[in-house]
Each structure stands twice: as C-alpha cells, then as structure tokens.
Design a protein around this motif. Sequence first.
Motif, PDB file in Angstrom:
ATOM      1  N   LEU A  26       0.952  -0.779  -0.062  1.00  0.00           N
ATOM      2  CA  LEU A  26      -0.099  -0.026   0.254  1.00  0.00           C
ATOM      3  C   LEU A  26       0.754   1.207  -0.236  1.00  0.00           C
ATOM      4  CD1 LEU A  26      -2.775  -1.337   2.677  1.00  0.00           C
ATOM      5  CD2 LEU A  26      -3.130  -0.251  -0.166  1.00  0.00           C
ATOM      6  N   ALA A  27       1.789   1.393   0.536  1.00  0.00           N
ATOM      7  CA  ALA A  27       2.999   2.790   1.009  1.00  0.00           C
ATOM      8  C   ALA A  27       3.816   2.663  -0.470  1.00  0.00           C
ATOM      9  CB  ALA A  27       3.648   2.385   1.937  1.00  0.00           C
ATOM     10  N   ARG A  28       3.484   1.617  -1.380  1.00  0.00           N
ATOM     11  CA  ARG A  28       4.232   1.761  -2.268  1.00  0.00           C
ATOM     12  C   ARG A  28       4.110   2.543  -3.513  1.00  0.00           C
ATOM     13  NH1 ARG A  28       5.221  -0.478  -7.350  1.00  0.00           N
ATOM     14  NH2 ARG A  28       2.930  -2.256  -6.448  1.00  0.00           N
ATOM     15  N   ARG A  29       2.336   2.124  -2.969  1.00  0.00           N
ATOM     16  CA  ARG A  29       1.419   2.549  -4.699  1.00  0.00           C
ATOM     17  C   ARG A  29       0.770   4.157  -3.242  1.00  0.00           C
ATOM     18  NH1 ARG A  29      -2.143  -1.891  -7.093  1.00  0.00           N
ATOM     19  NH2 ARG A  29      -0.504  -3.835  -6.580  1.00  0.00           N
ATOM     20  N   ASP A  30       1.351   4.909  -2.828  1.00  0.00           N
ATOM     21  CA  ASP A  30       1.364   6.107  -2.780  1.00  0.00           C
ATOM     22  C   ASP A  30      -0.274   5.767  -1.270  1.00  0.00           C
ATOM     23  OD1 ASP A  30       3.297   7.042  -3.800  1.00  0.00           O
ATOM     24  OD2 ASP A  30       2.139   7.749  -5.419  1.00  0.00           O
ATOM     25  N   TRP A  31      -0.373   4.824  -1.201  1.00  0.00           N
ATOM     26  CA  TRP A  31      -1.205   4.788   0.374  1.00  0.00           C
ATOM     27  C   TRP A  31       0.333   5.558   1.629  1.00  0.00           C
ATOM     28  CZ3 TRP A  31      -6.288   3.453   1.124  1.00  0.00           C
ATOM     29  CH2 TRP A  31      -7.052   2.589   0.316  1.00  0.00           C
TER      30      TRP A  31
END
Length: 231
Positions: A26-31
């Motif tokens: 999720l963090a990798r996808r800018d969440w």
Amino acid sequence: MSDMSYRRALVLGASRGLGLVLANELARRDWHVIATTRQRGGQLQADAEAWHGRLTIESLELTSPDQLAALRERLDGTRLDLLFVNAAIDRGNLPIGAVSTEMFTEVMITNTLSPLRALEALRELVAPGGTVAVMSSEQGSISRNTEDGFELYKASKAALNQLMRSYATRYAEDGQTKLLIDPGHNRTRLGGSDAPLAAEDSIPSVVDVLEKQAGAAGLQFLDRHGEIVPW
C-alpha cells in the motif's frame, strides 16, 4: 472515498507475513499507512523508517478490547479509506475431538471474534465510500471443505465469514465496501514453508482487488484474482 492523491489505510496485524507485505505494498502505491503490531521493532519498524512518514506504527494487541478502545481514541479525527484486519493463528492439524476447550477458545477469539470486534470499534473512522476488509481464507468455504484436516482453523474462518455477513447486514446502508479476502496459500509462519505462493507475489494482486472494488456495494468474498469464493 477521499481524494485519490491522499489515501489512508489502517492495517491491523502487520508485524510479519501477509500483513507486513500488505502494509508495504500500500505504501508503495502512495497510500499513507498506519500499521499495528503488538511489539515495536523488527522488520515493520525498519520498513516504517525507510518510508519516511508514509508508513507509521501503532501498538495493538488485537484481542484486547481495552487496547482497541485506546487505539480508537488515539485515531479520533482520522479518516480512513481502507480498514484491513489481518489476524489468524493455527494450532495444528488436530481432529476436533483432540482440541481442548482452551485451544478452541484461543483460536476463535483470535481468528473470529477479534477481527469483527475491531471493525465495530473502528468502523466510524472509515469514510463513506471507503472499504472495510478482513483477511479470510478458502479454508472457511463450507462448500469447498472436501478434504480432511485443520478442522479448528476451518471452523474459525467459516465463523468469521458468518459474522462478517451479519456485520454487512447490520450496516448495509453505511456506504462502505465490505470484503472478505482469500489471499491463497502463502509461505508464511501460518501457511508453512511448503506453501505454493510467496506473499510478495500474491499481495499485490490482493491490493489490486481492494482498489478495484472500492465503492462497490454489499459484501463480497473474493480471492486474490477478484473471483468469488463460494460460501
């Protein structure tokens, strides 16, 4: 759902395994991700430092109502686009006659009661159009229970699915997407070293499903490919 440029997720149970990979994906996808763990340190702490504020950590013992209430208080005013509960233990491949009352209670509290209790405690933080999701398993599918083994784990996941159905019925008008996710059989501490899937391969597909289903009405039980898992 809020502005796609700033999506916030809360992942409960992210210290290792599927939850850890999910928080990072999720963090990798800018969440912007809030991830919970019982004990700080370890890989989750290292990952949080590497994300420079995009991944933050909260302490939580999911089976503790007091800690859930404290987390809810700390997050007061936070608006979530995704609340994801990841919690499961397995106490071995025993026939039900060999399962003690204490073992049965432990597994059911962890795998069944605690995830739904978490949704009840935290659901008001989720924005209209946001998603509440729980990590389930094909093992909880009654119609697919055609091989023997792992009776207690299967029962806990089937009960989880039933409670999630009740939850979805009770809150049918809240505007939130509701998902049960079967991630497949992954090589984790729970899944074992002989499992066919790696979390690093399966979890990106899970996140694809979460993002694609955002805004969908009703409750769905889906696998990592977005296909329906029969009840």
